[in-house]
Each structure stands twice: as C-alpha cells, then as structure tokens.
Design an enzyme around this catalytic site. Sequence first.
Site, PDB file in Angstrom:
ATOM      1  N   HIS A   7      65.370  72.251 110.708  1.00 45.29           N
ATOM      2  CA  HIS A   7      65.304  73.271 109.654  1.00 45.29           C
ATOM      3  C   HIS A   7      64.250  72.935 108.613  1.00 45.29           C
ATOM      4  O   HIS A   7      63.751  71.822 108.543  1.00 45.29           O
ATOM      5  CB  HIS A   7      66.664  73.491 108.980  1.00 45.29           C
ATOM      6  CG  HIS A   7      67.227  72.311 108.248  1.00 45.29           C
ATOM      7  ND1 HIS A   7      68.074  71.403 108.831  1.00 45.29           N
ATOM      8  CD2 HIS A   7      67.081  71.892 106.971  1.00 45.29           C
ATOM      9  CE1 HIS A   7      68.423  70.486 107.949  1.00 45.29           C
ATOM     10  NE2 HIS A   7      67.832  70.754 106.802  1.00 45.29           N
ATOM     11  N   GLU A  43      74.838  76.613 100.556  1.00 43.38           N
ATOM     12  CA  GLU A  43      73.713  76.813 101.465  1.00 43.38           C
ATOM     13  C   GLU A  43      73.972  77.905 102.479  1.00 43.38           C
ATOM     14  O   GLU A  43      75.122  78.203 102.824  1.00 43.38           O
ATOM     15  CB  GLU A  43      73.396  75.505 102.189  1.00 43.38           C
ATOM     16  CG  GLU A  43      74.560  74.993 103.021  1.00 43.38           C
ATOM     17  CD  GLU A  43      74.155  73.809 103.886  1.00 43.38           C
ATOM     18  OE1 GLU A  43      74.090  72.697 103.340  1.00 43.38           O
ATOM     19  OE2 GLU A  43      73.893  74.001 105.083  1.00 43.38           O
ATOM     20  N   GLN A  60      67.080  76.659 105.891  1.00 40.00           N
ATOM     21  CA  GLN A  60      68.261  76.271 105.108  1.00 40.00           C
ATOM     22  C   GLN A  60      67.981  76.638 103.654  1.00 40.00           C
ATOM     23  O   GLN A  60      67.151  76.004 102.996  1.00 40.00           O
ATOM     24  CB  GLN A  60      68.498  74.756 105.228  1.00 40.00           C
ATOM     25  CG  GLN A  60      69.708  74.260 104.453  1.00 40.00           C
ATOM     26  CD  GLN A  60      69.855  72.731 104.525  1.00 40.00           C
ATOM     27  OE1 GLN A  60      68.875  72.004 104.455  1.00 40.00           O
ATOM     28  NE2 GLN A  60      71.073  72.262 104.665  1.00 40.00           N
ATOM     29  N   HIS A  84      62.400  70.376 101.578  1.00 39.17           N
ATOM     30  CA  HIS A  84      62.329  69.318 102.593  1.00 39.17           C
ATOM     31  C   HIS A  84      62.155  69.916 103.981  1.00 39.17           C
ATOM     32  O   HIS A  84      62.369  71.106 104.185  1.00 39.17           O
ATOM     33  CB  HIS A  84      63.572  68.426 102.550  1.00 39.17           C
ATOM     34  CG  HIS A  84      64.864  69.107 102.911  1.00 39.17           C
ATOM     35  ND1 HIS A  84      65.648  69.775 101.986  1.00 39.17           N
ATOM     36  CD2 HIS A  84      65.524  69.214 104.094  1.00 39.17           C
ATOM     37  CE1 HIS A  84      66.722  70.257 102.590  1.00 39.17           C
ATOM     38  NE2 HIS A  84      66.683  69.936 103.869  1.00 39.17           N
ATOM     39  N   GLU A 134      64.231  64.893 106.455  1.00 33.68           N
ATOM     40  CA  GLU A 134      65.629  64.715 106.863  1.00 33.68           C
ATOM     41  C   GLU A 134      65.663  64.534 108.384  1.00 33.68           C
ATOM     42  O   GLU A 134      64.849  65.142 109.103  1.00 33.68           O
ATOM     43  CB  GLU A 134      66.410  65.970 106.451  1.00 33.68           C
ATOM     44  CG  GLU A 134      67.887  65.975 106.812  1.00 33.68           C
ATOM     45  CD  GLU A 134      68.574  67.292 106.376  1.00 33.68           C
ATOM     46  OE1 GLU A 134      67.954  68.103 105.644  1.00 33.68           O
ATOM     47  OE2 GLU A 134      69.724  67.491 106.791  1.00 33.68           O
TER      48      GLU A 134
END
Length: 146
Positions: A7, A43, A60, A84, A134
């Site tokens: 994502h 989220e 996301q 991110h 991530e």
Amino acid sequence: MLTRIDHIGIACFDLDKTVEFYRATYGFEVFHSEVNEEQGVREAMLKINDTSDGGASYLQLLEPTREDSTVAKWLAKNGEGVHHIAFGTADVDGDAAAIKDKGVRVLYEEPRRGSMGSRITFLHPKDCHGVLTELVTSAPVESPEH
Ligand code: CMX
Ligand code: CO
C-alpha cells in the site's frame, strides 16, 4: 523477499471527505476500514488491484485519532500527502532482520498489528532516502468452512 507494493499510506485531516474524493474522482471504493489505537489512526483501505503473489495493492488513507500520534505530528508539520510506502512480503520477520543487518534502522523489535490482521514494521525514513517504509505480511487467508 519483497514481492509487491502492499500500500501507499496517505495522511489526511478528514477521512470521510478523502474517501469521498477517491470514490468520486477515480471510482475507488472502501475495501476495509478500522481504527488502530496503537498506531493512533482511523484508516480506510482502498483496493487498487490483486497481485501475482496472491496479495493485493491498496491505498491506505489515514486520519489521526489523537494529537500525539505519529500521523498527527506529521500532518501538523507537512499538511496532507503521501506519508509512507509499504512493501508486501511473506516473511516480515526475516526481511526486517536482513534489512537491519544492512544498517537500516528497523523501528520495532517485533512486528506489530496492522490493517486486516497483518503484521507490520517500519524502517526509519532517514535511513531510506527520506521515505518512511513499512514491511507487511498479510494475515493468512482463512479457508472456507465445510
Ligand atoms: N516520511 C519521511 N520523513 C519523515 C516522516 C515520514 N513519514 N516522518 C518523519 N520524518 C522525518 C522528519 O521530517 C524529520 O526530519 P528532520 O529531522 O530532517 O526534520 C525526522 O524524520 C524526525 O521526524 P519527527 O517529526 O521528529 O518524528 P519522530 O522522529 O518522532 O517520528 C518516525 C518519525 C518515523 C519514527 C515515526 O513517524 C514512526 O514511528 N513511524 C512509524 C509508525 C507510523 O507511521 N504509523 C502510522 C501508520 C500506520 C500504518 O501504516 O498502519
Ligand atoms: Co501503512
């Protein structure tokens, strides 16, 4: 092995308005939504496509739930935008250990809980040319009951 973009995390002030933008502009629908108190976010996951490893790629959308959360702090400094990127892997523990051995700071000792029961960890943006990164291992798909 990192096998997909799992994502892209996008920080926003108003989750409902941002979800509506992605729906009205692109036709993306909410696949899943949740509150993650540990991460301090509400989220929505918008599924963009399935991938060849059996996973998927999402956007996301993230709204902070408290002022001391990492996303609230980031929004106050930068305003809305890409927060991110996340790579998907079948083995977040192994990949995080291998990346740590290369001198990149891994932020968690052990992976924590992410969206939809996934296990996640983060790499420090200062060790990744300015990109908060991530790593995600999706929850196993439950086999249908007979
Ligand atoms: N992308 C790129 N750089 C970032 C960044 C981001 N998202 N967040 C912080 N930075 C940079 C800052 O700009 C700052 O740089 P300068 O020193 O040059 O100004 C530096 O990193 C330190 O930033 P800070 O504002 O002092 O923030 P902290 O050090 O307190 O926190 C970080 C940074 C990465 C450790 C923290 O954001 C973190 O733990 N992130 C992981 C958890 C997370 O982001 N959760 C929300 C998403 C949940 C999910 O995806 O499910
Ligand atoms: Co994320």
